[in-house]
Design an enzyme around this catalytic site. Structure first.
Site, mmCIF file in Angstrom:
data_model
loop_
_atom_site.group_PDB
_atom_site.id
_atom_site.type_symbol
_atom_site.label_atom_id
_atom_site.label_comp_id
_atom_site.label_asym_id
_atom_site.label_seq_id
_atom_site.Cartn_x
_atom_site.Cartn_y
_atom_site.Cartn_z
ATOM 1 N N TYR A 170 0.831 -1.212 0.000
ATOM 2 C CA TYR A 170 0.000 0.000 0.000
ATOM 3 C C TYR A 170 0.872 1.272 0.000
ATOM 4 O O TYR A 170 0.767 2.113 -0.892
ATOM 5 C CB TYR A 170 -0.941 -0.016 1.210
ATOM 6 N N GLU A 177 2.413 6.413 -7.070
ATOM 7 C CA GLU A 177 1.393 7.328 -7.606
ATOM 8 C C GLU A 177 1.780 8.786 -7.398
ATOM 9 O O GLU A 177 1.679 9.604 -8.313
ATOM 10 C CB GLU A 177 0.044 7.033 -6.941
HETATM 11 C C1 LIG Z 1 -11.069 13.231 -8.212
HETATM 12 C C2 LIG Z 1 -9.731 12.596 -7.908
HETATM 13 C C3 LIG Z 1 -9.784 11.683 -6.703
HETATM 14 C C4 LIG Z 1 -8.389 11.309 -6.240
HETATM 15 C C5 LIG Z 1 -8.470 10.608 -4.889
HETATM 16 C C6 LIG Z 1 -7.146 10.614 -4.165
HETATM 17 C C7 LIG Z 1 -7.240 9.717 -2.939
HETATM 18 C C8 LIG Z 1 -5.887 9.527 -2.340
HETATM 19 C C9 LIG Z 1 -5.887 8.518 -1.192
HETATM 20 C C10 LIG Z 1 -6.075 7.103 -1.685
HETATM 21 C C11 LIG Z 1 -4.730 6.414 -1.891
HETATM 22 C C12 LIG Z 1 -4.939 5.012 -2.478
HETATM 23 C C13 LIG Z 1 -3.707 4.588 -3.190
HETATM 24 C C14 LIG Z 1 -3.867 3.201 -3.789
HETATM 25 O O1 LIG Z 1 -4.357 3.295 -5.109
HETATM 26 C C15 LIG Z 1 -2.524 2.521 -3.785
HETATM 27 C C16 LIG Z 1 -2.646 1.045 -3.989
HETATM 28 O O2 LIG Z 1 -3.693 0.467 -4.127
HETATM 29 S S1 LIG Z 1 -1.167 0.267 -3.973
HETATM 30 C C17 LIG Z 1 -1.568 -1.488 -3.923
HETATM 31 C C18 LIG Z 1 -1.915 -1.968 -2.521
HETATM 32 N N1 LIG Z 1 -3.318 -1.677 -2.263
HETATM 33 C C19 LIG Z 1 -4.076 -2.493 -1.478
HETATM 34 O O3 LIG Z 1 -3.654 -3.476 -0.912
HETATM 35 C C20 LIG Z 1 -5.538 -2.101 -1.357
HETATM 36 C C21 LIG Z 1 -6.321 -2.857 -2.455
HETATM 37 N N2 LIG Z 1 -7.722 -2.471 -2.370
HETATM 38 C C22 LIG Z 1 -8.591 -3.081 -1.503
HETATM 39 O O4 LIG Z 1 -8.259 -3.972 -0.737
HETATM 40 C C23 LIG Z 1 -10.003 -2.579 -1.545
HETATM 41 O O5 LIG Z 1 -10.166 -1.728 -2.657
HETATM 42 C C24 LIG Z 1 -10.404 -1.833 -0.249
HETATM 43 C C25 LIG Z 1 -11.743 -1.149 -0.456
HETATM 44 C C26 LIG Z 1 -9.333 -0.827 0.092
HETATM 45 C C27 LIG Z 1 -10.556 -2.839 0.898
HETATM 46 O O6 LIG Z 1 -11.402 -3.877 0.433
HETATM 47 P P1 LIG Z 1 -12.602 -4.379 1.349
HETATM 48 O O7 LIG Z 1 -13.157 -3.296 2.197
HETATM 49 O O8 LIG Z 1 -13.545 -5.080 0.457
HETATM 50 O O9 LIG Z 1 -11.904 -5.363 2.357
HETATM 51 P P2 LIG Z 1 -11.973 -6.942 2.301
HETATM 52 O O10 LIG Z 1 -11.256 -7.448 1.113
HETATM 53 O O11 LIG Z 1 -11.545 -7.415 3.642
HETATM 54 O O12 LIG Z 1 -13.534 -7.280 2.071
HETATM 55 C C28 LIG Z 1 -14.515 -6.890 3.057
HETATM 56 C C29 LIG Z 1 -15.665 -7.842 2.907
HETATM 57 O O13 LIG Z 1 -16.304 -7.680 1.638
HETATM 58 C C30 LIG Z 1 -16.186 -8.879 0.883
HETATM 59 N N3 LIG Z 1 -15.935 -8.533 -0.502
HETATM 60 C C31 LIG Z 1 -15.418 -7.367 -0.964
HETATM 61 N N4 LIG Z 1 -15.354 -7.392 -2.306
HETATM 62 C C32 LIG Z 1 -15.782 -8.636 -2.679
HETATM 63 C C33 LIG Z 1 -15.943 -9.281 -3.931
HETATM 64 N N5 LIG Z 1 -15.604 -8.688 -5.081
HETATM 65 N N6 LIG Z 1 -16.411 -10.547 -3.938
HETATM 66 C C34 LIG Z 1 -16.740 -11.171 -2.783
HETATM 67 N N7 LIG Z 1 -16.629 -10.627 -1.547
HETATM 68 C C35 LIG Z 1 -16.158 -9.359 -1.524
HETATM 69 C C36 LIG Z 1 -15.031 -9.635 1.498
HETATM 70 O O14 LIG Z 1 -15.143 -11.022 1.280
HETATM 71 C C37 LIG Z 1 -15.181 -9.271 2.930
HETATM 72 O O15 LIG Z 1 -16.239 -10.046 3.463
HETATM 73 P P3 LIG Z 1 -16.237 -10.430 5.032
HETATM 74 O O16 LIG Z 1 -16.160 -9.124 5.791
HETATM 75 O O17 LIG Z 1 -17.501 -11.176 5.225
HETATM 76 O O18 LIG Z 1 -15.001 -11.255 5.244
#
Ligand SMILES: CCCCCCCCCCCCC[C@@H](O)CC(=O)SCCNC(=O)CCNC(=O)[C@H](O)C(C)(C)COP(=O)(O)OP(=O)(O)OC[C@H]1O[C@@H](n2cnc3c(N)ncnc32)[C@H](O)[C@@H]1OP(=O)(O)O
Length: 248
Positions: A170, A177
């Site tokens: 992350y 970015e």
């Molecule tokens: C107008 C201009 C706007 C500009 C905005 C600027 C913002 C600047 C700040 C933001 C910076 C972000 C930078 C970022 O892009 C950098 C990177 O990503 S680098 C790579 C590393 N990144 C990561 O590791 C994060 C990856 N992303 C995620 O993990 C998700 O997008 C996130 C929303 C962050 C977290 O996901 P989630 O909340 O879903 O967590 P879980 O995975 O634990 O899931 C929670 C529960 O939901 C169920 N779930 C979710 N999606 C699915 C699916 N597709 N299918 C089935 N189930 C799903 C999951 O199973 C969990 O269920 P339970 O709670 O029952 O276990």
């Protein structure tokens, strides 16, 4: 994976905790389950195709110059397709924060379309390759986690990777970015792209150069929210803690 009412200890909890448990216990319809399995397999495959394409490009050419151009169509398709996840959260197909998902996706869409697509001079920056590799490793891990989890055959390594890789990836992705946006600043200032100067009939001005500076500054308050969200999910999934999240 979601704890049941007894495990979660929310049976005698507040109304909000009971609501959260109900939300977690509400079974998905077979159509929703089928859609999510299809979606997650498709996204896993798409990011795997991207990873293989990047590896083959580098092995064939021996350089990353031109790599972004060679994979940009695949990247744009699958990163834009991920916008469906905001709908998944909003309609309750998945139980996670709409706000967190929205912020995460808006940063990715902004980087893909309003920085690397729009400012071609920075497409060969090392920082672009850095965030591309980090995104790809992350998304392959994340979508394969969702897929195996839904099929009830989740290898522990995938679960471990899903909730540990982000600890390093992350911040590394954020650095990639931010360095990319910083590299784009001189080109934006020189070209005046996406900007509106005064005087004009609407008497409104907009300077994309300063907008990019504001976006860079927004990482300071916003990124920690995402990072702490992932740490909470990690505690819940790996250590069985029951986290009652505010409904965003
Ligand atoms: C107008 C201009 C706007 C500009 C905005 C600027 C913002 C600047 C700040 C933001 C910076 C972000 C930078 C970022 O892009 C950098 C990177 O990503 S680098 C790579 C590393 N990144 C990561 O590791 C994060 C990856 N992303 C995620 O993990 C998700 O997008 C996130 C929303 C962050 C977290 O996901 P989630 O909340 O879903 O967590 P879980 O995975 O634990 O899931 C929670 C529960 O939901 C169920 N779930 C979710 N999606 C699915 C699916 N597709 N299918 C089935 N189930 C799903 C999951 O199973 C969990 O269920 P339970 O709670 O029952 O276990």
């Amino acid at each position: 994976m979601a704890p049941n009412e007894e495990e979660s200890g929310a049976g005698n909890g507040s109304v909000e905790e009971k609501e959260n448990v109900k939300k977690m216990l509400r079974p998905r319809s077979s159509v929703t389950t089928a859609w999510l399995i299809f979606y997650n397999i498709t996204m896993t495959a798409g990011w795997l195709v991207l990873a293989i394409a990047m590896a083959r490009f580098y092995m064939d050419k021996g350089t990353y110059k031109g790599l972004y151009k060679s994979i940009q169509k695949t990247l744009k398709f699958f990163q834009t397709f991920a916008l469906l996840e905001i709908i998944h959260c909003a309609v309750g197909v998945v139980h996670t924060s709409v706000l967190v998902t929205g912020v995460q996706l808006s940063s990715r869409i902004f980087m893909v379309w309003f920085v690397t697509h729009s400012i071609k001079q920075i497409q060969n920056e090392e920082s672009v390759i850095l965030f591309l590799v980090v995104w790809t490793v992350t998304e392959i891990t994340r979508y394969s986690f969702y897929t195996f989890n839904m099929l009830n055959h989740l290898p522990y390594f995938i679960k471990w990777a899903r909730y540990n890789f982000f600890i390093i990836l992350y911040p590394v992705g954020v650095v990639g970015e931010l360095l990319t946006i910083y590299a784009a600043l001189p080109f934006v200032k020189r070209s005046g792209m996406f900007s509106v100067r005064l005087p004009n009939k609407y008497n409104v001005s907009f300077d994309y150069y300063y907008f990019l500076l504001i976006i860079m500054a927004s990482y300071i308050p916003l990124f920690p929210q995402l990072y702490f969200h992932m740490l909470r999910q990690r505690r819940k999934v790996l250590h069985g803690e029951v986290i009652v999240e505010k409904d965003d």
